[in-house]
Design a protein around this motif. Structure first.
Motif, PDB file in Angstrom:
ATOM      1  N   PRO A   9       0.815  -1.228   0.000  1.00  0.00           N
ATOM      2  CA  PRO A   9       0.000   0.000   0.000  1.00  0.00           C
ATOM      3  C   PRO A   9       0.844   1.273   0.000  1.00  0.00           C
ATOM      4  CG  PRO A   9      -0.128  -1.126   2.129  1.00  0.00           C
ATOM      5  CD  PRO A   9       0.588  -2.052   1.200  1.00  0.00           C
ATOM      6  N   CYS A  10       2.023   1.172   0.549  1.00  0.00           N
ATOM      7  CA  CYS A  10       2.908   2.347   0.580  1.00  0.00           C
ATOM      8  C   CYS A  10       3.335   2.739  -0.833  1.00  0.00           C
ATOM      9  CB  CYS A  10       4.113   2.027   1.459  1.00  0.00           C
ATOM     10  SG  CYS A  10       5.408   3.260   1.403  1.00  0.00           S
ATOM     11  N   VAL A  11       3.869   1.785  -1.592  1.00  0.00           N
ATOM     12  CA  VAL A  11       4.364   2.145  -2.927  1.00  0.00           C
ATOM     13  C   VAL A  11       3.221   2.254  -3.936  1.00  0.00           C
ATOM     14  CG1 VAL A  11       6.680   1.247  -2.557  1.00  0.00           C
ATOM     15  CG2 VAL A  11       4.953  -0.250  -3.514  1.00  0.00           C
ATOM     16  N   GLY A  37       0.611   3.801  -3.439  1.00  0.00           N
ATOM     17  CA  GLY A  37       0.165   5.185  -3.328  1.00  0.00           C
ATOM     18  C   GLY A  37       1.187   6.193  -3.789  1.00  0.00           C
ATOM     19  N   GLY A  38       2.283   5.741  -4.403  1.00  0.00           N
ATOM     20  CA  GLY A  38       3.264   6.670  -4.963  1.00  0.00           C
ATOM     21  C   GLY A  38       4.338   7.117  -3.981  1.00  0.00           C
ATOM     22  N   ASN A  39       4.341   6.514  -2.786  1.00  0.00           N
ATOM     23  CA  ASN A  39       5.416   6.826  -1.832  1.00  0.00           C
ATOM     24  C   ASN A  39       6.646   6.006  -2.168  1.00  0.00           C
ATOM     25  OD1 ASN A  39       3.806   8.410   0.275  1.00  0.00           O
ATOM     26  ND2 ASN A  39       2.633   6.516   0.097  1.00  0.00           N
ATOM     27  N   THR A  40       7.795   6.422  -1.641  1.00  0.00           N
ATOM     28  CA  THR A  40       8.968   5.547  -1.683  1.00  0.00           C
ATOM     29  C   THR A  40       9.255   5.087  -0.257  1.00  0.00           C
ATOM     30  OG1 THR A  40      10.434   7.465  -1.571  1.00  0.00           O
ATOM     31  CG2 THR A  40       9.970   6.564  -3.743  1.00  0.00           C
ATOM     32  N   ALA A  41       9.865   3.916  -0.136  1.00  0.00           N
ATOM     33  CA  ALA A  41       9.923   3.260   1.166  1.00  0.00           C
ATOM     34  C   ALA A  41      11.345   2.942   1.593  1.00  0.00           C
ATOM     35  CB  ALA A  41       9.099   1.976   1.128  1.00  0.00           C
ATOM     36  N   VAL A  42      11.586   3.109   2.882  1.00  0.00           N
ATOM     37  CA  VAL A  42      12.784   2.554   3.507  1.00  0.00           C
ATOM     38  C   VAL A  42      12.278   1.525   4.515  1.00  0.00           C
ATOM     39  CG1 VAL A  42      14.782   3.000   4.951  1.00  0.00           C
ATOM     40  CG2 VAL A  42      14.103   4.655   3.211  1.00  0.00           C
ATOM     41  N   VAL A  60      -7.497  -7.446   6.587  1.00  0.00           N
ATOM     42  CA  VAL A  60      -6.238  -6.734   6.780  1.00  0.00           C
ATOM     43  C   VAL A  60      -5.901  -5.901   5.544  1.00  0.00           C
ATOM     44  CG1 VAL A  60      -3.750  -7.049   6.941  1.00  0.00           C
ATOM     45  CG2 VAL A  60      -5.263  -8.298   8.478  1.00  0.00           C
ATOM     46  N   GLN A  61      -6.146  -6.468   4.379  1.00  0.00           N
ATOM     47  CA  GLN A  61      -5.850  -5.738   3.143  1.00  0.00           C
ATOM     48  C   GLN A  61      -7.005  -4.800   2.839  1.00  0.00           C
ATOM     49  OE1 GLN A  61      -2.969  -6.530   2.743  1.00  0.00           O
ATOM     50  NE2 GLN A  61      -2.792  -8.681   3.334  1.00  0.00           N
ATOM     51  N   SER A  62      -6.671  -3.539   2.674  1.00  0.00           N
ATOM     52  CA  SER A  62      -7.747  -2.568   2.477  1.00  0.00           C
ATOM     53  C   SER A  62      -7.206  -1.326   1.792  1.00  0.00           C
ATOM     54  CB  SER A  62      -8.322  -2.219   3.853  1.00  0.00           C
ATOM     55  OG  SER A  62      -8.731  -0.872   3.883  1.00  0.00           O
ATOM     56  N   PRO A  63      -8.024  -0.694   0.944  1.00  0.00           N
ATOM     57  CA  PRO A  63      -7.556   0.545   0.311  1.00  0.00           C
ATOM     58  C   PRO A  63      -7.297   1.648   1.332  1.00  0.00           C
ATOM     59  CG  PRO A  63      -9.874   0.153  -0.154  1.00  0.00           C
ATOM     60  CD  PRO A  63      -9.353  -1.096   0.478  1.00  0.00           C
ATOM     61  N   TYR A  64      -7.879   1.514   2.531  1.00  0.00           N
ATOM     62  CA  TYR A  64      -7.634   2.539   3.544  1.00  0.00           C
ATOM     63  C   TYR A  64      -6.176   2.546   4.003  1.00  0.00           C
ATOM     64  CZ  TYR A  64     -12.576   3.444   3.612  1.00  0.00           C
ATOM     65  OH  TYR A  64     -13.829   3.806   3.226  1.00  0.00           O
ATOM     66  N   ARG A  65      -5.473   1.440   3.758  1.00  0.00           N
ATOM     67  CA  ARG A  65      -4.031   1.458   4.073  1.00  0.00           C
ATOM     68  C   ARG A  65      -3.303   2.377   3.086  1.00  0.00           C
ATOM     69  NH1 ARG A  65      -3.839  -1.146   8.245  1.00  0.00           N
ATOM     70  NH2 ARG A  65      -4.934  -3.106   8.518  1.00  0.00           N
ATOM     71  N   ILE A  66      -3.790   2.409   1.848  1.00  0.00           N
ATOM     72  CA  ILE A  66      -3.211   3.360   0.885  1.00  0.00           C
ATOM     73  C   ILE A  66      -3.521   4.785   1.349  1.00  0.00           C
ATOM     74  CG2 ILE A  66      -3.169   4.134  -1.509  1.00  0.00           C
ATOM     75  CD1 ILE A  66      -4.015   1.378  -2.381  1.00  0.00           C
ATOM     76  N   LEU A  67      -4.782   4.992   1.750  1.00  0.00           N
ATOM     77  CA  LEU A  67      -5.210   6.332   2.170  1.00  0.00           C
ATOM     78  C   LEU A  67      -4.425   6.809   3.390  1.00  0.00           C
ATOM     79  CD1 LEU A  67      -7.213   8.659   1.713  1.00  0.00           C
ATOM     80  CD2 LEU A  67      -8.748   7.534   3.325  1.00  0.00           C
ATOM     81  N   ASP A  68      -4.093   5.872   4.287  1.00  0.00           N
ATOM     82  CA  ASP A  68      -3.326   6.234   5.481  1.00  0.00           C
ATOM     83  C   ASP A  68      -2.021   6.926   5.118  1.00  0.00           C
ATOM     84  OD1 ASP A  68      -5.138   5.316   7.247  1.00  0.00           O
ATOM     85  OD2 ASP A  68      -4.080   3.478   7.789  1.00  0.00           O
ATOM     86  N   LEU A  69      -1.473   6.589   3.943  1.00  0.00           N
ATOM     87  CA  LEU A  69      -0.175   7.151   3.559  1.00  0.00           C
ATOM     88  C   LEU A  69      -0.333   8.205   2.464  1.00  0.00           C
ATOM     89  CD1 LEU A  69       1.911   3.900   3.803  1.00  0.00           C
ATOM     90  CD2 LEU A  69       2.090   5.916   5.245  1.00  0.00           C
TER      91      LEU A  69
END
Lengths: 297, 306
Positions: free
Chosen positions: A171-173, A175-180, A268-277
């Protein structure tokens, strides 16, 4: 002379994954990864704070092009990761077994991780349409809110070695984020194996960076780092949370707590995890208010 | 500071030791492994700032951009007290007047590139006219490029005479001679070009224009520093050094300072004799200074771009 038929074991040194490359830790420190019986199965890098810094620099560098990439293309890349994990499934299962999972649990974990990637691959070009809004306002403005990625996100991977990691990373990536990613301290092998998959699956270098190391040593540096926009902490145990929140105040970074321990559950898997970030950007665009003029058409 | 060097070409100017490339690389690799403690690091970072030639050499440079850069030169990061200014601003001749006006009576110098920068492919008359123009506009320093084509063709005397003529046209302005080492090919040629430039009257020798890759590297800079050292031993005259291009992190800048100290010594450890030609180095150094002061890693978001 008796000739030995036993082949020497080839132990792997798991390296870090930073900026699309696999460097050893600059500190030169390694620890042994042990299997359930205490036998050494591999060498792992013990990342230093400088490795963290390099990873964050790489993530920041990759953010611009990743966040501006067409959403459907991000979806295609996530799907490609899933395909490659699928094709290396046996290796992932064997590695999970080495780390103490039963064959059936390892299979379940791997299958769920692949499904999770495909789930978020599908959401890549849909969440904006769901979460963006046009807002009713009382003035002559066209007012709309859109999602924008938070930026560089640090993920503290949960104990579920493959599924848990994928469940926070995807969900992090997406949504267009980059991750460490700081791989889970106890079971880090799958994280680096996943990095090897990411490396060969069209994910641009720097979008995902994976480190193995000691939480106690690295967390303060990561959470205080001014160039990190958010931290995701995904353990049920919230004991660490107050100190994380305090340290994060320097640049007002977001600290998200996803308190889960069973990552197999469907919800557990949900689009709201994308929204969180995502950050929500609201725009007030001046317009002529046609209805206000009294015209009736 | 008057030099008494004869600006007459002699083939003996070219004679020098053969450069052992492997040896140079091993030597420079060691400079990167010195242990630098926190207090020395802070001193090194401040020294680096004071040695920077803050550079903008783009086709899109405008009056506004140059004024902005001059402001940055004087106010690197006002949130921190006691920061030095950079050594100089480096611009094209057409922006010298703007820079001079913006910097007014500060100690920051204005350096101007000249001589058909960056290629140097023009006639000597045009190069001289450009140099005189830059000096007349108020440039304190002139960064010239050598004619690499002539140099590689073996026309050393032409290159020598050109540098000597530009030096004469500079008047009181200090002359930096850019060798563009990325186009010279071997370290032997770098040594040869350095000797030629120094003999022809260079006040500084400079690695690169920044427009060609590779630009400044530690091995190339070491060869040039050793040429300066040999010249100093022979004549007692000091020559400055300016590595330029590709030095964008403070860690690398500190490696250069270590090399400078161990090759030429403390006499050269100041902006009068050593410069960094860079555009993004200053902000990287500021990030490191902020990290040392505040104890956590920083974001470029909190520092002005230029």
């Amino acid at each position: 002379m008796k000739k030995s038929t036993q082949r020497l074991s080839v132990l792997k040194t798991y390296k870090l994954y930073i900026g699309g490359q696999f460097p050893r830790t600059e500190s030169g420190r390694y620890v042994a990864a042990l299997d359930a019986n205490g036998n050494k199965i591999a060498n792992l890098c013990l990342a230093s704070r400088k490795d963290c810094r390099e990873a964050i620099v790489a993530a920041r560098g990759a953010l611009g092009s990743w966040s501006q990439r067409a959403a459907n293309n991000r979806g295609q890349i996530l799907y490609r990761i899933a395909e490659l994990v699928e094709s290396r499934k046996e290796a992932f299962i064997a590695e999970l077994q080495q780390q103490g999972l039963s064959r059936s649990a390892a299979t379940r974990e791997t299958n769920a991780a692949i499904d999770c990637l495909i789930y978020y691959a599908g959401w890549c070009d849909k969440y904006q349409a769901i979460f963006s809004t046009v807002n009713p306002v009382a003035s002559s403005h066209y007012n709309f809110s859109v999602c924008e990625p938070m930026g560089v996100v640090t993920l503290l991977a949960p104990a579920s070695p493959l599924l848990g990691l994928v469940s926070v990373l995807a969900p992090c990536v997406a949504g267009g984020n980059t991750a460490v990613v700081l791989a889970n301290e106890k079971r880090s092998l799958s994280a680096i194996s996943l990095a090897e998959v990411l490396h060969s699956s069209d994910v641009p270098g720097g979008v995902v960076n994976i480190l193995t190391g000691s939480y106690a040593e690295l967390l303060p540096w990561i959470v205080e780092h001014r160039d990190v926009n958010a931290v995701v902490y995904a353990e049920k145990d919230a004991a660490q949370l107050p100190s994380l929140r305090t340290k994060a105040t320097g640049n007002l970074k977001r600290v998200l707590h996803w308190p889960l321990d069973d990552w197999q559950q469907a919800e557990v898997q949900s689009p709201y995890r994308i929204l969180d970030l995502q950050e929500i950007k609201t725009t007030w665009h001046p317009i002529q208010q046609i209805a206000g003029s009294g015209a009736s058409y | 500071m008057k030099t008494t060097r004869p600006a007459v070409f002699k083939p003996s100017l070219l004679a020098g030791p053969a450069i052992d490339q492997t040896g140079v690389e091993e030597r420079t690799a060691r400079f990167t492994k010195r242990s630098i403690k926190a207090a020395s690091k802070m001193q090194g970072l401040l020294m680096t700032l004071s040695m920077i030639d803050l550079t903008t050499l783009e086709g899109k440079d405008s009056v506004g951009k140059v004024e902005q850069l001059c402001y940055k030169a004087l106010h690197l990061h006002d949130a921190f007290e006691g920061l030095p200014t950079v050594a100089a601003i480096c611009v094209y001749p057409s922006h010298v007047r703007t820079a001079k006006k913006a910097l007014q009576d500060s100690l920051v110098k204005v350096a101007s590139v000249a001589t058909a920068f960056p290629a140097g492919q023009s006639s000597i008359d045009i190069k001289l006219a450009e140099t005189r123009f830059a000096v007349a506009e108020g440039a304190d320093e002139i960064d010239m490029v050598i004619s690499r084509g002539k140099f590689l063709a073996g026309e050393y005397e032409y290159v020598f005479d050109e540098i000597a003529a530009i030096k004469a046209a500079c008047g009181a302005a200090r002359l930096k001679v850019i060798l563009e080492t990325g186009e010279l090919g071997s370290l032997d040629d770098v040594r040869k070009a350095s000797q030629l430039a120094i003999a022809a009257g260079a006040d500084f020798i400079k690695t690169s224009t920044g427009k060609i890759q590779p630009a400044a590297t530690l091995p190339v800079t070491l060869v040039m520093l050793e040429t300066i050292r040999d010249h100093y031993y022979k004549t007692g005259c000091k020559v400055g050094m300016k590595p330029a291009g590709g030095i964008s992190t403070s860690k690398l800048a500190l490696h250069y300072l270590v090399m400078l100290n161990e090759t030429l010594g403390a006499d050269w450890m100041n902006p009068h004799w050593f410069r960094f030609g860079a555009s993004s180095l200053a902000n990287n150094v500021l990030l490191q200074i902020a990290k040392e002061k505040e104890g956590c890693y920083q974001s470029p978001n909190y520092f002005s771009v230029d």
